[in-house]
Design a protein around this motif. Structure first.
Motif, mmCIF file in Angstrom:
data_model
loop_
_atom_site.group_PDB
_atom_site.id
_atom_site.type_symbol
_atom_site.label_atom_id
_atom_site.label_comp_id
_atom_site.label_asym_id
_atom_site.label_seq_id
_atom_site.Cartn_x
_atom_site.Cartn_y
_atom_site.Cartn_z
ATOM 1 N N UNK A 37 43.867 -23.170 44.426
ATOM 2 C CA UNK A 37 42.496 -23.182 44.936
ATOM 3 C C UNK A 37 41.468 -23.558 43.874
ATOM 4 N N UNK A 38 41.750 -23.264 42.615
ATOM 5 C CA UNK A 38 40.819 -23.661 41.552
ATOM 6 C C UNK A 38 40.774 -25.180 41.453
ATOM 7 N N UNK A 39 41.950 -25.804 41.456
ATOM 8 C CA UNK A 39 42.003 -27.270 41.444
ATOM 9 C C UNK A 39 41.272 -27.853 42.642
ATOM 10 N N UNK A 40 41.477 -27.254 43.802
ATOM 11 C CA UNK A 40 40.839 -27.763 45.018
ATOM 12 C C UNK A 40 39.323 -27.718 44.893
ATOM 13 N N UNK A 48 44.131 -19.187 28.881
ATOM 14 C CA UNK A 48 44.960 -20.089 28.084
ATOM 15 C C UNK A 48 46.110 -20.663 28.905
ATOM 16 N N UNK A 49 46.644 -19.873 29.808
ATOM 17 C CA UNK A 49 47.736 -20.344 30.650
ATOM 18 C C UNK A 49 47.253 -21.343 31.698
ATOM 19 N N UNK A 50 46.028 -21.203 32.154
ATOM 20 C CA UNK A 50 45.515 -22.033 33.237
ATOM 21 C C UNK A 50 44.950 -23.370 32.780
ATOM 22 N N UNK A 51 44.190 -23.351 31.689
ATOM 23 C CA UNK A 51 43.281 -24.459 31.415
ATOM 24 C C UNK A 51 43.984 -25.806 31.247
ATOM 25 N N UNK A 107 42.860 -15.797 40.092
ATOM 26 C CA UNK A 107 43.099 -16.746 41.170
ATOM 27 C C UNK A 107 44.195 -17.712 40.735
ATOM 28 N N UNK A 108 45.057 -18.134 41.659
ATOM 29 C CA UNK A 108 46.092 -19.115 41.309
ATOM 30 C C UNK A 108 45.475 -20.491 41.094
ATOM 31 N N UNK A 147 37.580 -14.237 32.602
ATOM 32 C CA UNK A 147 37.328 -13.001 31.857
ATOM 33 C C UNK A 147 38.433 -12.626 30.888
ATOM 34 N N UNK A 148 39.617 -13.228 31.040
ATOM 35 C CA UNK A 148 40.771 -12.820 30.245
ATOM 36 C C UNK A 148 41.299 -14.005 29.448
#
Length: 223
Positions: free
Chosen positions: A43-46, A64-67, A39-40, A58-59
């Motif tokens: 929407x996670x921030x929202x 690491x790129x998102x957190x 997921x981009x 899961x990956x």
């Protein structure tokens, strides 16, 4: 687009609450984990800003790129554990739900010890003939003993993926087996139930639902 994510979260929480009360349970006893893999960020921030307190990935590389770009949230690793990535998993995540063998437990224990932390973990059970991963319920107690022998790990319970079938009775039987195994293994967390079977999971006693599509919509490539 993040349109509708807060509304979906509110609706999902209300539906979970109704299902819990119908099963004679308190909605407060059930944690919702938003499965944010593929997921981009938007929407996670929202969802987090609307009150979601837990996410599952899961990956390792994707996580690491998102957190670093997300608000504070509890992070669960729910993917298959490769022992050569145990150190990075222990660094990035607050809990690991997918310990299904002793070498994975030992690798996580070494990594957590090196970081000076105690890592909460769940045993992943295999309750479906189609599932590639997970320890069979009959072998779960032995794995639990191995985990409890590691001072840098804390065994909190079990996780399982329900069978991919339209047969609701089969799903209910599988979740009942997971709940029975938790009673033998020990712990307070029963992580069962996803977008298509969470109602059966609530009736079986789930304390943690892992929902992705039902919250975020169809998976996308993160950006």
């Amino acid at each position: 687009m993040n349109d509708g994510v807060p509304e979906r979260l509110a609706r999902l929480r209300a539906e979970i609450g109704e299902a819990a009360r119908a099963a004679g349970r308190s909605p407060q006893d059930i944690i919702l984990v938003g499965v944010s893999k593929k997921q981009p960020l938007e929407p996670i921030r929202a969802a987090i800003e609307a009150g979601l307190g837990d996410i599952g990935e899961s990956y390792v590389q994707e996580a690491a790129l998102k957190f670093g770009s997300l608000p504070p949230v509890r992070k669960h690793y729910i993917g298959h554990i490769q022992t050569n990535k145990a150190k990075r998993i222990a660094e990035l995540f607050d809990s690991v739900q997918s310990v299904d063998r002793e070498d994975a437990a030992r690798a996580l224990a070494r990594a957590a010890s090196g970081l000076g932390k105690v890592l909460p973990v769940l045993i992943q059970l295999n309750i479906s003939s189609a599932d590639r991963f997970g320890v069979l319920p009959d072998a779960a107690e032995r794995l639990a003993e191995a985990i409890r022998a590691e001072p840098s790990l804390r065994l909190d319970g079990v996780m399982a993926i329900g069978p991919d079938t339209p047969d609701r009775a089969e799903i209910a039987r599988a979740f009942a087996l997971a709940a029975k195994t938790l009673a033998h293994v020990g712990g307070s967390t029963l992580s069962i139930g996803m977008s298509g079977d969470w109602r059966e999971a609530v009736r079986a006693g789930s304390t943690m639902l892992r929902i992705g599509t039902g919250l975020f919509g169809r998976r996308q490539e993160p950006r």
